[in-house]
Enzyme design. Structure first.
Site, PDB file in Angstrom:
ATOM      1  N   ASP A   1      -9.166  -8.944 -21.699  1.00  0.00           N
ATOM      2  CA  ASP A   1      -9.856  -8.855 -22.984  1.00  0.00           C
ATOM      3  C   ASP A   1      -9.487 -10.078 -23.821  1.00  0.00           C
ATOM      4  OD1 ASP A   1     -11.405  -6.928 -24.882  1.00  0.00           O
ATOM      5  OD2 ASP A   1      -9.717  -7.689 -26.065  1.00  0.00           O
ATOM      6  N   ILE A   2     -10.512 -10.689 -24.482  1.00  0.00           N
ATOM      7  CA  ILE A   2     -10.292 -11.873 -25.321  1.00  0.00           C
ATOM      8  C   ILE A   2      -9.702 -11.411 -26.654  1.00  0.00           C
ATOM      9  CG2 ILE A   2     -11.391 -13.860 -26.426  1.00  0.00           C
ATOM     10  CD1 ILE A   2     -13.566 -13.727 -24.318  1.00  0.00           C
TER      11      ILE A   2
ATOM     12  N   GLU B   1     -16.431  -8.320 -24.830  1.00  0.00           N
ATOM     13  CA  GLU B   1     -15.565  -9.456 -24.501  1.00  0.00           C
ATOM     14  C   GLU B   1     -14.542  -9.083 -23.434  1.00  0.00           C
ATOM     15  OE1 GLU B   1     -13.725  -7.379 -28.088  1.00  0.00           O
ATOM     16  OE2 GLU B   1     -15.699  -7.817 -27.272  1.00  0.00           O
TER      17      GLU B   1
END
Length: 743
Positions: free
Chosen positions: A616-617, A659
């Site tokens: 996950d960003i 994301e």
């Protein structure tokens, strides 16, 4: 012309024979009829001219005689004394003179009555005892007062058809009155009737006055006092008052025949004209002559009368033509039946073939032109039969090739089908990329199935000396090397048919033990007018040559192949779109779970570990809100590319959602998975993300779990990896965390 083409042969033969036999006779007869008609018309016109001349002379003599008679009956001095006595009111002189006039008229019955007018138009003397008649308004008084001896047109007074002759009475060079004498109109009519029948049946002589009114008719007196033309208004008014044609004539009927109407009203009139008449329906020929007092004499005769001899001759000729026509019809029918008997056999067999019975053959195949036609017809039937069989096979082929959705199998089947369809020993199919510079697919069918190989991704270094990599078998290379003419097929889109490959300028020697290539046939495979490949056949069986028909069939197969290839490509693209994320080109969420289930089942069966990375960003929502969604989408694509660059082909890299990304590592335990996760994290953290001329630094958090170490099924594996990801988020982000059971 189209009607003649559709007629049966027997009818056409009959028409031709009739034209050949009767047309010359009819032509000569028509020429004779035309020349005879011209000559007879000239003779008749001459006779009519003589007739009208005679009639004109007779009328002239009649009028002159009447005027001389008038001068002999009455003396001008006596008439002058009577006119003076009328002015001096001496009534006894009138009674004596009237008695004298009546006595003279009884002695000489040429005249019915005498009328004497003074210069004012008053009746000084009248022997007919008719009262209430305005004689002074009639033309015979007016014209005589102008100094002219005048003869009137026939008129009707008291039931008596009359003609009035009038002369002026001069007293010392001055007209002091008019003398008019009435005579019977029958005298004039008898002169005209006397000319009737002198030329032929139907001949007539008609007399018309200046108004266009018939005043005499040689055949029918009941046509007298009818007009050829509409009466002028002033003349019509005088007729109604009885001042022109007598007190008995109240209306003159107009026949309105244009040709005659022009003749009797034109100045000067025509000498000869053709027309029709009320008394008949045929064409009439007429000659017109004008008398000295302005009357017009028309001599006329119907055309049928003087052409009767010619028509009799024509009837005789037509009878002969009829006999000839009967003979010719009989001959043509007999010849037509003999000539069309075999043609009818052709027709019958053609109908059977049209119903699908291709076993029929023409029985006569030798002898004359029809026999040669029969032999050719049988060859054509055999060719059509073969063509239909090939078309049926092509239809089956179309169904078969369009049922394939896997491109490699489809291309190999097309190569094999082409070989069977044309009866060739070898076949090859080449499919290039969109730019046309590389062979994307190469399928070959050789006599030995073990030699059929596939080569893909090979560069085309030149159509004249084309080379494949060593990965392609010698058989495939030989097939391509012998096809130096590929430039004509693949680049120019031209078909190729060679009866002797060895004599072709682009031919190259074949490898050892390669089947020889003697004849060759090649056609391009086109899609939207663009060449995407080529289909080639070598060595037709039984040492035959490839024909134009073979080329057309191969073209049809190439077209079907192009459509099937395009369908297969589209199917592949659709399949790819169905499992791929449109932004990052990674596997989508649905396909990821399918692959996860497959790997879990494989792990259970073959006892190998499977690791899952959930990525996950960090703070991506804030980044997206700050720099915009377009910049955010570019970041997602870049992150996906960086992750994909670190995994193997057998691994699964997916965009899990938003994301968040997921990586499925096949046959990978927890420690190698953590090591790979660190490489991914550090690479992304060190990557300079550029946007709007600025650079940004992003980080990711990664959670790692392993099957069967951390979970019993796919759902638990995802759950454990998510828990590890959340742990990395809680403990500061930009780090890798493992499932608790793996620590």
């Amino acid at each position: 012309m189209n009607l003649f083409k559709n007629l049966p042969i027997g009818t056409k033969l009959l028409i031709v024979l009739l034209l050949v036999s009767i047309l010359p006779l009819l032509t000569v007869t028509y020429g004779f009829y035309r020349s005879a008609k011209i000559k007879l018309t000239e003779q008749t016109v001459h006779l009519l001219d003589v007739q009208t001349k005679n009639t004109s002379a007779a009328i002239h003599n009649f009028i002159n005689f009447k005027f001389k008679h008038i001068n002999g009956l009455f003396k001008i001095p006596q008439l002058i004394r009577i006119l003076k006595a009328s002015r001096e009111k001496q009534p006894h002189l009138f009674f004596q003179t009237t008695a004298f006039f009546r006595a003279r008229l009884r002695i000489d019955p040429d005249f019915l009555a005498a009328l004497l007018f003074d210069s004012e138009g008053h009746v000084v003397l009248n022997t007919n005892n008719m009262t209430g008649v305005n004689y002074a308004a009639r033309p015979f008084f007016c014209e005589a007062m102008n100094g002219t001896n005048y003869v009137s047109a026939p008129c009707m007074d008291g039931g008596v058809p009359s003609i009035y002759f009038s002369v002026p009475i001069y007293d010392k060079d001055k007209i002091s009155g008019v003398l008019a004498l009435q005579c019977r109109a029958e005298e004039l009519w008898e002169i005209v009737e006397h000319e009737n029948g002198r030329i032929g049946v139907g001949n007539m002589v008609m007399l018309s006055n200046s108004d266009g009114v018939r005043i005499a008719h040689s055949a029918k007196r009941d046509l007298v006092f009818q007009s050829w033309a509409p009466i002028k208004p002033e003349a019509k008014e005088q007729i109604l008052r009885g001042d022109r044609y007598g007190i008995d004539i109240k209306e003159i009927i107009s026949t309105d025949i244009p040709e005659v109407m022009d003749a009797v009203t034109k100045v000067p009139p025509p000498h000869y004209f053709q027309h029709r008449l009320v008394v008949g329906t045929s064409t009439y020929h007429s000659v017109l002559r004008v008398t000295s007092n302005g009357w017009r004499i028309i001599g006329t005769i119907p055309e049928a009368t003087f052409l009767e001899p010619v028509k009799s001759h024509m009837s005789y000729v037509l009878s002969i033509a009829g006999v000839i026509a009967c003979v010719v019809a009989g001959v043509s029918i007999a010849v037509g039946r003999l000539g069309t008997k075999r043609i009818n056999v052709f027709t019958s067999i053609s109908k059977e073939i049209a119903r699908g019975d291709f076993t029929k053959e023409v029985p006569f195949t030798h002898g004359d032109e029809i026999g040669q036609l029969g032999r050719t017809f049988n060859v054509m039937i055999a060719s059509i039969k073969r063509k239909i069989e090939q078309l049926k096979y092509l239809n089956d082929v179309a169904i078969e090739v369009h049922s394939h959705i896997e491109i490699d199998r489809l291309l190999q089947d097309i190569a094999n089908i082409a070989k069977r369809l044309i009866n060739a020993e070898m076949s090859a199919l080449l499919l290039s990329d969109e730019g046309g510079e590389e062979i994307k697919h190469f399928k070959v069918s050789l006599p030995n199935p073990s030699e059929a190989v596939c080569g893909e991704g090979q560069s085309k270094s030149g159509f004249g000396g084309m080379a494949l990599s060593k990965a392609v078998s010698e058989g495939a290379k030989a097939m391509v090397r012998s096809c130096g003419f590929l430039e004509r097929v693949l680049s120019k889109g031209m078909s190729l048919r060679l009866d002797n490959v060895a004599n072709d300028q682009y031919h190259a020697s074949l490898p050892v033990n390669h089947p020889p290539i003697d004849t060759l046939l090649g056609v391009p495979i086109k899609m939207n007018h663009t060449v995407i490949g080529g289909l080639f056949l070598a060595n037709k069986v039984n040492d035959e040559r490839f024909t134009l028909e073979d080329e057309e069939i191969l073209f049809t197969l190439a077209y079907q192949a192009a459509v099937a290839i395009e369908n297969a490509k589209l199917y592949g693209e659709v399949q790819q779109l169905a499992i791929t994320d449109g932004l990052t080109n990674l596997v989508n969420h649905k396909e990821f779970h399918r692959r996860l289930d497959e790997n879990i089942e494989g792990s259970k069966r073959y006892q190998y570990p499977v690791s899952l990375l959930m990525i996950d960003i960090d703070h991506f929502k804030h980044f997206n809100d700050t720099y915009g969604h377009q910049t955010g989408d570019q970041v997602l694509k870049t992150v996906g590319d960086l992750i994909k660059a670190h995994v193997r082909v057998v691994d699964v890299c997916a965009r899990y959602g938003g994301e968040e990304f997921a990586v499925l590592l096949r046959e990978t335990d927890i420690l190698p998975a953590v090591t790979l996760s660190e490489r991914i994290r550090s690479t992304i953290y060190a990557y300079p993300f550029k946007h709007d001329g600025m650079r940004s630094q992003l980080s990711v958090s990664i959670g790692v779990a392993c099957f069967p170490q951390d979970a019993n099924n796919a759902e638990d594996l995802v759950k454990r990896a998510d828990e590890a990801l959340y742990a990395a988020k809680r403990t500061g982000r930009n780090k890798v965390c493992c499932c608790k059971s793996s620590q």
